[in-house]
Design a protein around this motif. Sequence first.
Motif, mmCIF file in Angstrom:
data_model
loop_
_atom_site.group_PDB
_atom_site.id
_atom_site.type_symbol
_atom_site.label_atom_id
_atom_site.label_comp_id
_atom_site.label_asym_id
_atom_site.label_seq_id
_atom_site.Cartn_x
_atom_site.Cartn_y
_atom_site.Cartn_z
ATOM 1 N N ASP A 1 0.809 -1.182 -0.156
ATOM 2 C CA ASP A 1 -0.090 0.148 0.148
ATOM 3 C C ASP A 1 0.964 1.162 -0.019
ATOM 4 O O ASP A 1 1.992 1.154 0.508
ATOM 5 C CB ASP A 1 -0.939 0.027 1.132
ATOM 6 C CG ASP A 1 -2.061 -0.987 1.234
ATOM 7 O OD1 ASP A 1 -2.283 -1.540 -0.051
ATOM 8 O OD2 ASP A 1 -2.478 -1.363 2.445
ATOM 9 N N TYR A 2 0.257 2.527 -0.432
ATOM 10 C CA TYR A 2 1.075 3.412 -0.615
ATOM 11 C C TYR A 2 0.559 4.991 -0.033
ATOM 12 O O TYR A 2 -0.620 4.831 0.069
ATOM 13 C CB TYR A 2 1.556 3.893 -2.091
ATOM 14 C CG TYR A 2 2.243 2.710 -2.716
ATOM 15 C CD1 TYR A 2 3.763 2.793 -2.811
ATOM 16 C CD2 TYR A 2 1.697 1.813 -3.701
ATOM 17 C CE1 TYR A 2 4.489 1.606 -3.586
ATOM 18 C CE2 TYR A 2 2.234 0.814 -4.340
ATOM 19 C CZ TYR A 2 3.535 0.939 -4.295
ATOM 20 O OH TYR A 2 4.280 -0.038 -4.701
ATOM 21 N N PRO B 1 -3.420 5.785 -4.552
ATOM 22 C CA PRO B 1 -3.670 4.748 -5.236
ATOM 23 C C PRO B 1 -2.536 3.880 -5.767
ATOM 24 O O PRO B 1 -2.482 2.724 -6.212
ATOM 25 C CB PRO B 1 -4.632 4.985 -6.348
ATOM 26 C CG PRO B 1 -4.195 6.431 -6.487
ATOM 27 C CD PRO B 1 -4.086 7.181 -5.005
ATOM 28 N N HIS B 2 -1.340 4.652 -5.796
ATOM 29 C CA HIS B 2 -0.250 4.058 -6.632
ATOM 30 C C HIS B 2 1.136 4.871 -6.230
ATOM 31 O O HIS B 2 0.881 5.939 -5.766
ATOM 32 C CB HIS B 2 -0.297 3.750 -8.392
ATOM 33 C CG HIS B 2 -0.830 5.185 -8.972
ATOM 34 N ND1 HIS B 2 0.250 6.110 -9.110
ATOM 35 C CD2 HIS B 2 -1.814 5.620 -9.154
ATOM 36 C CE1 HIS B 2 -0.171 7.228 -9.782
ATOM 37 N NE2 HIS B 2 -1.733 6.795 -9.905
ATOM 38 N N ALA B 3 2.242 4.349 -6.669
ATOM 39 C CA ALA B 3 3.466 5.019 -6.161
ATOM 40 C C ALA B 3 3.823 6.321 -7.183
ATOM 41 O O ALA B 3 4.560 7.062 -6.701
ATOM 42 C CB ALA B 3 4.587 4.104 -6.338
ATOM 43 N N ASP B 4 3.246 6.227 -8.333
ATOM 44 C CA ASP B 4 3.616 7.220 -9.140
ATOM 45 C C ASP B 4 2.493 8.559 -9.358
ATOM 46 O O ASP B 4 2.460 8.923 -10.446
ATOM 47 C CB ASP B 4 3.583 6.656 -10.634
ATOM 48 C CG ASP B 4 4.919 5.598 -10.894
ATOM 49 O OD1 ASP B 4 5.758 5.795 -10.010
ATOM 50 O OD2 ASP B 4 4.495 4.695 -11.248
ATOM 51 N N HIS C 1 0.673 -4.682 2.416
ATOM 52 C CA HIS C 1 -0.712 -4.773 2.304
ATOM 53 C C HIS C 1 -1.403 -5.445 3.672
ATOM 54 O O HIS C 1 -0.586 -6.638 3.756
ATOM 55 C CB HIS C 1 -1.162 -5.263 1.145
ATOM 56 C CG HIS C 1 -2.650 -5.215 0.963
ATOM 57 N ND1 HIS C 1 -3.554 -4.082 0.720
ATOM 58 C CD2 HIS C 1 -3.421 -6.171 0.873
ATOM 59 C CE1 HIS C 1 -4.756 -4.394 0.413
ATOM 60 N NE2 HIS C 1 -4.653 -5.633 0.598
#
Length: 303
Positions: A3-4, A30-33, A67
């Motif tokens: 999870d991020y 929602p995401h690393a980017d 997670h």
Amino acid sequence: MLDYRAEFDAEVALEGGGELRARGFRLDIPHADVTEVEVTALLVAALAPQRVERAEVRGIRILAEPHPAAGRTPVERVRYVELSHVIEAGLVTFPGLPGPEITPHLTREASRGVYAPGTEFSIERISMVGNTGTYVDSPFHRYPDGTDLAGLPLERLAGLPAVVVRAVGGERGVTAEMLAHVTVAGRAVLLHTGGDRHWATPAYATGAPFLTADGARLLVDRGAALVGIDAVNIDDMSPATCGERPAHSLLLAAGIPIVENLTNLRQLPPCGARFTAVPPRIAEFGTFPVRAFATVPVEDPQT
């Protein structure tokens, strides 16, 4: 599986007065980017129901965490709301522009001579202008040096927190006064005018609702991510305007995509939904149909 979270410093100006300053603020992402625009939009959404006039984030640091084990984290339940019109052969979207032509390129019958026995396919061909059905305008539509469809960033088109502005049954123009108390920073601002009730009839383009110049200027100044409307055009097309298009000019100059000919906005709550309207990546092209939809959280009956 990870999870991020994003950790960052922030300054927020609230509508009606008041400021917030935070150091080391953390948000689930929602995401690393994620981009700065996405983090800003998530921050604004997290502060609801406070209305944000301006939000700035800096020093973003991405944190990854394991997670949780299966069964320990509830799965978010959502319902999908279709916001696009169906495209059919001959459909007239905008007065004076041709409807799409849909013809077979390879019929199922003809394909039987190409593939193995029992295997057949159909390939269709479509010829249409970009302004067909429910479509998105990129800055290239208005400005020769503007971003085209291929260059539109996904954070301006997908999963945007949405705010729905109800403007049904009143004046044709959606004004700055009507938008003054709406939180728009980092959001998809969806103008629900009820114009879609006349879709595919001559009445659709007659006396249609629109966004005024002062309304567009407010949305630019307050950092809207995208603006959509359930009408034939976001600008007033009346002969008295002599072809001026201030809403297009202001929004697209600021890099804010426009989605026209939406439908079913009555099915969305004023806030809390997420909006998506993504076109193909076509270079040197300004407008194209989208499959516009929203996701609305559904309360789990077991909670």
